[in-house]
Design an enzyme around this catalytic site. Structure first.
Site: not given
Ligand SMILES: *Cc1c(COP(=O)(O)O)cnc(C)c1O
Length: 690
Positions: A373, A467, A493, A547, A584, A632-634
């Site tokens: 992701k 969540r 999760h 995951r 700045y 700064c931004m850049d």
């Molecule tokens: C982002 C995410 C992961 C991966 O998590 P890491 O801590 O980067 O390994 C796994 N499962 C779910 C549901 C997530 O949102």
């Protein structure tokens, strides 16, 4: 910085073009008919498969990515070349008395080719069109299909003697031969080698150059033995197909790809021209021999004949290749220019290392779902997923439908799970790209069920994070999903792996929920629970997937290798007198004679502004220089008073060895996940170790 150069393929291309010349001139015939048979009817048979693999390697990945936009220009230019070659040989054909009827003419144009070596073009066009039509099939299925076609071709070719005694088969081949003169034409030969070329680009090497070299010579020995045996015992109809040929071509290809020689567009063009014009050169050499009365030497002595034809083809070919170059030089290099301002170097060999490291820690039967992701946490989702897929990963997780669709379009064929909530407007896209959605709750389930096609889903269970997910008490709601959706998995999760008691509670809730579903006769499908922390911090769990995200990218655990380095150039260097201020809000005041370097990276590139005023810094010439004033931004100022050797144009390291993402993130009051996923779109990604 780029892929290894594939110049060895260019060199072999020319060798293969000369093998085709040999095939048409029988160089060893006057010395030893058997040796000539081996050379022209066995070894030279590697040439066309090699050409096909080249097309497969360079064209098919584009077809996967770009679809018709890549297919049509290829078909058009190949058809044009075919037409031009047809015109080139038309005089010879007419001279030979070629006057076909309408149907045989169509057969020649679409299958057999309009002159004897031109069969290659219709076979190529047909093969590419076929693979394009079948591009949605998974690679193993496609491979099996192409291998099947090849076997059909083989039985009608060098192994024909084995089946010509069996009447039904012989009759079937009678039908094939009424359409195509021999099985190298039509859909039997080209698809397999095109596909092998594609697979060579998609699968990383599993051996060394030496290993592949040895494998090639071993398979060549096999091919030689097979070729000799077939010619003695099997009464071949033709000798184009052999069982060992795909093996031999594959190892040759992998061997060459491991050589890393500079590319040569000129050799590429020369081989194509030699392939196209050498039959004319045969005619010219024979004509010359007749005119000069030297037939006994120039034609009857087969090695001389071959050398004369090859030399003439190379000469005319070189002239043709060199002439247009004067007026329109080819681009100097296909490699991207080195990044000038701010870039991230992504070390794909580190990614492979982390993948292997994590997989070695999976319990039996559990596979890895790569979390890619947010652009693979800033590393580039397409490239990261392709490397994972090359290593055999077949499940991916993304956050949104758009991310999943992009991944599918980039050619990923494995399962893609969308972890976030998909909204009704996104369902068509999700379905079209065969994404697996997360069902977030009962309301979401109704939205998904209202979609006209049954969607593939994993049910999310909320075991304590609050969540997304069904409450762990809502067994009826989850059970009712099975009527309307294709439920393929159940997951939760963990929110605090370090909190052992709470984690155990979450696990107990999850696994008893899965049991309850089982008791109702509902397969919960694939179970998954752990992200990186859960995989590396808990004893093995009875799950089907893990995951990991962050760990793939090499952060946070001993034994992993960081994949990303963030670098930028120094734009300027200033000297300040005591009392002068910079940046700045004049947030920096020089208390002593001070040298500041201006880095070409700012918060828009992902450098957190929280690192201002000495809370963060960069490595210059391997030494740490703290930030001066506000980021700064850049651009960013760093204090290099202690580093007199720093010059404009030098490279500064913002994340890398000696300044890892965890340290930088901690200094900014965040975590590496946030730091990496927020690297800006201006940061060019440069891939190493592909
Ligand atoms: C982002 C995410 C992961 C991966 O998590 P890491 O801590 O980067 O390994 C796994 N499962 C779910 C549901 C997530 O949102």
């Amino acid at each position: 910085m780029t892929r290894p150069d594939t110049g060895a393929l260019d060199r072999c291309r020319l060798v293969c073009a000369l093998l085709v010349v040999a095939n048409h001139t029988s160089p060893l015939l006057s010395l030893s008919p058997f040796a000539d048979h081996l050379l022209t009817q066995v070894w030279a048979r590697l040439a066309v498969p090699f050409f096909l693999m080249l097309t497969g390697r360079f064209l098919l990945p584009r077809l996967r990515r770009e679809g018709r936009a890549a297919l049509l220009p290829f078909l058009r230019s190949t058809a044009l070349l075919y037409a031009a070659a047809t015109l080139l040989y038309l005089p010879l054909q007419l001279y030979k008395g070629y006057r076909p009827g309408f149907f045989p003419l169509l057969q020649d144009v679409f299958f057999g080719g309009t002159f004897y070596h031109l069969w290659y073009f219709p076979a190529l066009l047909l093969g590419v069109a076929l693979l394009y039509a079948l591009r949605r099939l998974k690679a193993p299925v496609l491979l099996a299909l192409c291998a099947g076609l090849y076997l059909v071709g083989l039985l009608g070719d060098s192994y024909f003697g084995l089946i010509s005694g069996a009447p039904p088969l012989a009759a079937a081949y009678g039908a094939v031969f009424s359409l195509v003169e021999q099985t190298r034409n039509g859909p039997f030969l080209a698809p397999l080698f095109l596909l092998l070329g594609f697979l060579s680009a998609e699968t990383p090497p599993r051996s060394t150059r030496k290993g592949y070299g040895a494998a090639f010579f071993l398979s060549l020995a096999l091919l030689t033995a097979e070729g000799a045996a077939v010619s003695l015992f099997a009464k071949p109809e033709h000798s184009v197909f052999y069982l060992a040929l795909p093996l031999c071509a594959w190892f040759l290809f992998r061997w060459l790809c491991a050589m890393d020689l500079p590319q040569s567009p000129r050799l590429r063009a020369l081989s194509a021209v030699v392939y196209l014009i050498h039959p004319w050169c045969i005619v010219l050499v024979r004509g010359l021999a007749k005119l000069t009365g030297s037939v006994p030497v120039l034609v009857a002595c087969s090695p001389v004949h071959f050398l004369a034809v090859a030399a003439l083809s190379l000469l005319l070919g070189s002239a043709a290749v060199l002439l247009p170059r004067r007026t329109r030089p080819l681009p100097r290099s296909e490699a991207p220019l080195p990044p000038a301002r701010c870039w991230a170097e992504i070390d794909l060999s580190a990614l492979r290392h982390n993948l292997a490291f994590l997989r070695a820690r999976l319990p039996q039967g559990c596979t890895l779902m790569a979390v890619v992701k947010a652009g693979a946490y800033g590393h580039g989702a397409g490239r990261v997923a392709a490397v994972c897929a090359g290593e055999g990963v077949d499940a991916f997780a993304v956050a949104t439908v758009a991310e999943g669709s992009a991944l599918r379009r980039s050619g990923i064929t494995g399962d893609i799970l969308v972890l976030g909530r998909a909204f009704p407007e996104e369902l068509r896209d999700a379905c079209a790209h065969d994404l697996i959605l997360t069902v977030a709750d009962a309301l979401h389930a109704r939205e998904l069920a209202a979609f006209p096609h049954p969607l593939r889903v994993h049910a999310a269970l909320d075991t304590g994070m609050c969540r997304l997910g069904f409450p762990f008490t809502s067994i009826d709601d989850v059970a009712s999903l099975y009527g309307s959706l294709r439920v393929e998995g159940l997951f939760t999760h963990l929110c605090a792996v370090n909190d052992t008691a709470f984690t155990e509670l979450q696990l107990a809730r999850f696994f008893s929920f899965a049991d309850a579903l089982r008791r109702r006769g509902l397969g919960p499908g694939r179970l998954h629970v752990q992200s990186s922390a859960g995989l590396l911090g808990l004893p093995p769990l009875p799950v089907d997937y893990v995951r990991p995200g962050l760990a793939l990218y090499g952060c946070g655990w001993e034994g992993l290798r960081p994949v990303l380095s963030l670098k930028c150039r120094i734009a300027a260097v200033h000297t300040l007198a005591p009392g002068e201020t910079a940046g700045y809000g004049r947030a920096f005041t020089a208390l002593r004679p001070t040298v500041l370097a201006v880095l070409s990276a700012g918060y828009a590139d992902g450098l957190p502004r929280a690192l201002s005023c000495g809370r963060g810094g960069a490595l210059l010439c391997g030494q740490y220089a703290p930030t001066a004033g506000l980021i700064c931004m850049d651009q960013t100022l760093v204090d290099v008073t202690e580093l007199p050797q720093v010059r404009p144009g030098d490279t500064a390291v913002l994340i890398g060895p000696g300044l890892d993402a965890e340290t930088v993130a901690a200094a900014a009051g965040t975590i590496p996940n946030e730091l990496l996923s927020r690297l800006g779109p201006r940061v060019e990604r440069v891939y190493l170790g592909s």
